[in-house]
Design a protein around this motif. Structure first.
Motif, mmCIF file in Angstrom:
data_model
loop_
_atom_site.group_PDB
_atom_site.id
_atom_site.type_symbol
_atom_site.label_atom_id
_atom_site.label_comp_id
_atom_site.label_asym_id
_atom_site.label_seq_id
_atom_site.Cartn_x
_atom_site.Cartn_y
_atom_site.Cartn_z
ATOM 1 N N ASN A 89 0.874 -1.195 0.000
ATOM 2 C CA ASN A 89 0.000 0.000 0.000
ATOM 3 C C ASN A 89 0.903 1.234 0.000
ATOM 4 N N TYR A 90 1.622 1.437 -1.122
ATOM 5 C CA TYR A 90 2.629 2.509 -1.185
ATOM 6 C C TYR A 90 2.000 3.892 -1.131
ATOM 7 N N GLU A 91 0.797 3.995 -1.670
ATOM 8 C CA GLU A 91 0.148 5.305 -1.716
ATOM 9 C C GLU A 91 -0.038 5.870 -0.295
ATOM 10 N N LEU A 92 -0.600 5.009 0.563
ATOM 11 C CA LEU A 92 -0.837 5.439 1.959
ATOM 12 C C LEU A 92 0.499 5.659 2.690
ATOM 13 N N ALA A 93 1.461 4.781 2.400
ATOM 14 C CA ALA A 93 2.780 4.903 3.052
ATOM 15 C C ALA A 93 3.436 6.228 2.676
ATOM 16 N N ASP A 94 3.321 6.607 1.408
ATOM 17 C CA ASP A 94 3.919 7.882 0.972
ATOM 18 C C ASP A 94 3.213 9.072 1.611
ATOM 19 N N TRP A 95 1.892 8.915 1.714
ATOM 20 C CA TRP A 95 1.113 9.995 2.342
ATOM 21 C C TRP A 95 1.555 10.201 3.796
ATOM 22 N N ILE A 96 1.742 9.090 4.494
ATOM 23 C CA ILE A 96 2.198 9.183 5.898
ATOM 24 C C ILE A 96 3.557 9.883 5.957
ATOM 25 N N ARG A 97 4.458 9.490 5.046
ATOM 26 C CA ARG A 97 5.792 10.098 5.066
ATOM 27 C C ARG A 97 5.705 11.607 4.824
ATOM 28 N N ALA A 98 4.847 12.008 3.873
ATOM 29 C CA ALA A 98 4.699 13.440 3.569
ATOM 30 C C ALA A 98 4.099 14.186 4.762
ATOM 31 N N GLU A 99 3.094 13.605 5.392
ATOM 32 C CA GLU A 99 2.448 14.264 6.548
ATOM 33 C C GLU A 99 3.415 14.375 7.723
ATOM 34 N N MET A 100 4.206 13.301 7.908
ATOM 35 C CA MET A 100 5.194 13.330 9.008
ATOM 36 C C MET A 100 6.223 14.428 8.745
ATOM 37 N N ALA A 101 6.618 14.582 7.489
ATOM 38 C CA ALA A 101 7.610 15.607 7.136
ATOM 39 C C ALA A 101 7.068 16.991 7.481
ATOM 40 N N LYS A 102 5.752 17.170 7.245
ATOM 41 C CA LYS A 102 5.145 18.471 7.578
ATOM 42 C C LYS A 102 5.247 18.744 9.079
ATOM 43 N N LEU A 103 5.235 17.689 9.881
ATOM 44 C CA LEU A 103 5.337 17.852 11.339
ATOM 45 C C LEU A 103 6.794 17.956 11.801
ATOM 46 N N GLY A 104 7.712 17.886 10.823
ATOM 47 C CA GLY A 104 9.128 18.019 11.169
ATOM 48 C C GLY A 104 9.783 16.683 11.504
ATOM 49 N N ILE A 105 9.130 15.596 11.108
ATOM 50 C CA ILE A 105 9.736 14.270 11.368
ATOM 51 C C ILE A 105 10.043 13.617 10.018
ATOM 52 N N LYS A 106 11.346 13.425 9.749
ATOM 53 C CA LYS A 106 11.744 12.878 8.437
ATOM 54 C C LYS A 106 11.904 11.371 8.528
ATOM 55 N N LEU A 107 11.350 10.672 7.540
ATOM 56 C CA LEU A 107 11.490 9.211 7.518
ATOM 57 C C LEU A 107 12.420 8.823 6.367
ATOM 58 N N TYR A 108 13.356 7.901 6.651
ATOM 59 C CA TYR A 108 14.294 7.434 5.615
ATOM 60 C C TYR A 108 14.126 5.936 5.473
ATOM 61 N N ASP A 109 13.762 5.513 4.252
ATOM 62 C CA ASP A 109 13.598 4.076 4.027
ATOM 63 C C ASP A 109 14.920 3.483 3.581
ATOM 64 N N ARG A 110 15.289 2.376 4.265
ATOM 65 C CA ARG A 110 16.466 1.604 3.824
ATOM 66 C C ARG A 110 16.001 0.170 3.717
ATOM 67 N N GLY A 111 15.681 -0.216 2.492
ATOM 68 C CA GLY A 111 15.095 -1.541 2.293
ATOM 69 C C GLY A 111 13.768 -1.574 3.014
ATOM 70 N N GLU A 112 13.586 -2.634 3.814
ATOM 71 C CA GLU A 112 12.311 -2.755 4.544
ATOM 72 C C GLU A 112 12.276 -1.881 5.789
ATOM 73 N N GLU A 113 13.485 -1.512 6.284
ATOM 74 C CA GLU A 113 13.544 -0.743 7.532
ATOM 75 C C GLU A 113 13.397 0.765 7.270
ATOM 76 N N THR A 114 12.934 1.455 8.287
ATOM 77 C CA THR A 114 12.812 2.917 8.169
ATOM 78 C C THR A 114 13.447 3.589 9.384
ATOM 79 N N ALA A 115 14.309 4.549 9.125
ATOM 80 C CA ALA A 115 14.871 5.343 10.232
ATOM 81 C C ALA A 115 14.129 6.676 10.265
ATOM 82 N N TRP A 116 14.146 7.324 11.418
ATOM 83 C CA TRP A 116 13.486 8.635 11.478
ATOM 84 C C TRP A 116 14.344 9.639 12.235
ATOM 85 N N GLN A 117 14.081 10.867 11.914
ATOM 86 C CA GLN A 117 14.891 11.950 12.508
ATOM 87 C C GLN A 117 14.035 13.203 12.618
#
Ligand code: AMP
Ligand code: ZN
Length: 471
Positions: A441-469
């Motif tokens: 469900n990439y569409e929803l996953a991308d939406w979450i990443r964009a919304e999180m970025a608006k809140l100042g939380i960046k998500l970085y995907d590395r393969g299946e894992e995701t780091a955040w900052q």
């Protein structure tokens, strides 16, 4: 049950407000002709602590603190500096309001004398009509002290010989101890029109007129420094009870002990003042506030660098304890068990809380009350942070927040209520998103990443894992 020491009668009395559930407080504020100093702060902080405790008890409190913006001292200062009296009053009013704000003191209303001239005139008129005041040939109006039989009761100066000493000596008065309600204008001085000719209010009448206007004809607490008991409060009481025909005008008279420097009152006239501006350049306002908030309001407080260093250490300890608890909660670093030790800690904290309220109920015994606050900080360092258990950490945090409602030095830390376990919430969202990506469900996953970025939380995907900052 709260008991307060009433200057009138000099004894402890059970506190029962005139209107159940509500408390009206009037505190004599500054004459704005010079910088606010530590002596003023002593009185303002003491009444702020009293007010905050009454609020903690659930009372709806309304606090009025006046500004005397016309007075001999202001006129003199303006003449010395070659500016208008209004400029002097405005400049030092700003200085005073800034000091209150830095000391985290919120007053509900700051009435200024020059904005209440018509109410003051009406008050004087009522006194003349009731036979308690007389108009002298100059156009000044005086209160006839002999017409009020309770004079001297508040200050305990019952002998007439003691009354004249601090009043002005003026020939046109019936008795030397009569005091001015209205002063006829002198050349070059500011004046307002009145039924007795141009003039300005005397010193005491403003507080009677403005407190009655905003708090009613009978109210709960009238406060100020003990330097005001005579003649100011004695005169206020005499003229108010005479004009209103009601007793008591004020139910509880509370007075603060003076702030001294090597045993002498800190005051402009003695040349020993430490302005708040100067004090705040050395110590944070929170440190000054903590120092003053933890001495009993009736005690004399002697200023010393050592006392402020001690307050600094106490402040750092409080901050460290509160931050420790907050971080444990934020990071979710606690166990979900409640062992024997944790249960006994919960019991201990109940005792501290009871001790705090009992001390405050005893005429606002802050020094005793805060010994319980410091006991709590000791518990945080020695036991709670060692083996943190969720229920204990949460309770300690809530108790600290409760104590701070009176202390008022940790507000920044507690703003916004108890902290949520922020990191765990982000991890949870990241995990939900990981599951969405696994099910394509990439569409929803991308939406979450964009919304999180608006809140100042960046998500970085590395393969299946995701780091955040945090951005
Ligand atoms: P003033 O501007 O001198 O009329 O003072 C304003 C308020 O501060 C009054 O309630 C005074 O009683 C109080 N105050 C002034 N000097 C001191 C002092 N050295 N210690 C405690 N309170 C003071
Ligand atoms: Zn006053």
């Amino acid at each position: 049950m709260l008991r307060v020491f009433n200057t009138l009668g000099r004894k402890l009395e059970v506190f029962e407000p005139v209107n159940p559930g509500r408390v009206a407080i009037y505190v004599c504020g500054p004459t704005v002709y010079d910088h606010t100093h530590l002596g003023h702060a002593r009185t303002y902080v003491a009444f702020d602590v009293i007010k905050r405790y009454l609020k903690l008890l659930g009372y709806d409190v309304f606090h009025v603190q006046n500004i005397t913006d016309i007075d001999d001292k202001i006129i003199r200062r303006a003449a010395e500096e070659g500016v208008s009296w209004r400029d002097v009053a405005d400049a030092y009013t700003r200085d005073y309001l800034d000091a209150l704000s830095k000391l985290n003191i919120r007053v509900d209303l700051h009435p200024r004398v020059t904005e209440h001239i018509s109410e003051i005139i009406r008050f004087v008129q009522a006194l003349i009509e009731r036979g308690h005041a007389y108009v002298a040939p100059s156009g000044s109006v005086y209160f006839d002290v002999d017409s009020y039989e309770g004079y001297g009761e508040l200050s305990g100066r019952l002998a007439r010989e003691l009354w004249g000493q601090e009043q002005e000596v003026v020939k046109e008065k019936k008795n030397p101890y009569d005091f001015a309600l209205w002063k006829a204008a002198k050349p070059g001085e500011p004046w307002w029109e009145s039924p007795w000719g141009p003039g300005r209010p005397g010193w005491h009448i403003e507080c009677s007129a403005m407190s009655t206007l905003y708090l009613g004809e009978q109210f709960d607490i009238h406060g100020g420094g003990s330097d005001l008991i005579f003649p100011h409060h004695e005169n206020e009481r005499a003229q108010s009870e005479s004009a209103l025909g009601k007793r008591p005008w004020v139910k509880y008279w509370l007075h603060t002990g003076m702030l001294t420097v090597r045993g002498e009152k800190m005051s402009k006239s003695l040349g020993n003042i430490v302005s708040l501006k100067e004090a705040f350049s050395k110590w944070k306002p929170e440190v000054v506030r903590l120092w003053l908030a933890t001495v009993h309001y009736r005690s004399v407080v002697d200023f010393s660098e050592e006392a402020l260093h001690q307050a600094q250490r106490n402040y750092e300890r409080l901050i460290a304890a509160a931050k420790t608890l907050r971080d444990l909660l934020r990071k979710g670093e606690y166990s979900f068990r409640l062992n024997e030790e944790g249960r006994s800690l919960l019991g201990k904290m109940d005792e501290l809380r009871r001790g705090f309220y009992a001390a405050m109920d005893d005429d606002f015994n802050v020094s005793k009350a805060f010994s319980y606050v410091y006991e709590l900080t000791s518990l945080v360092f020695s036991r709670i942070a060692e083996k943190p258990e969720g229920a204990v950490v949460l309770r300690a945090y809530a108790l600290m927040e409760e104590f701070n409602r009176v202390l008022g030095v940790l507000d920044g830390l507690f703003a916004g209520g108890p902290p949520l376990p922020f990191e765990q919430l982000v991890e949870l969202i990241v995990e939900v998103r990981r599951k969405l990506r696994l099910s394509r469900n990439y569409e929803l996953a991308d939406w979450i990443r964009a919304e999180m970025a608006k809140l100042g939380i960046k998500l970085y995907d590395r393969g299946e894992e995701t780091a955040w900052q945090l951005a």
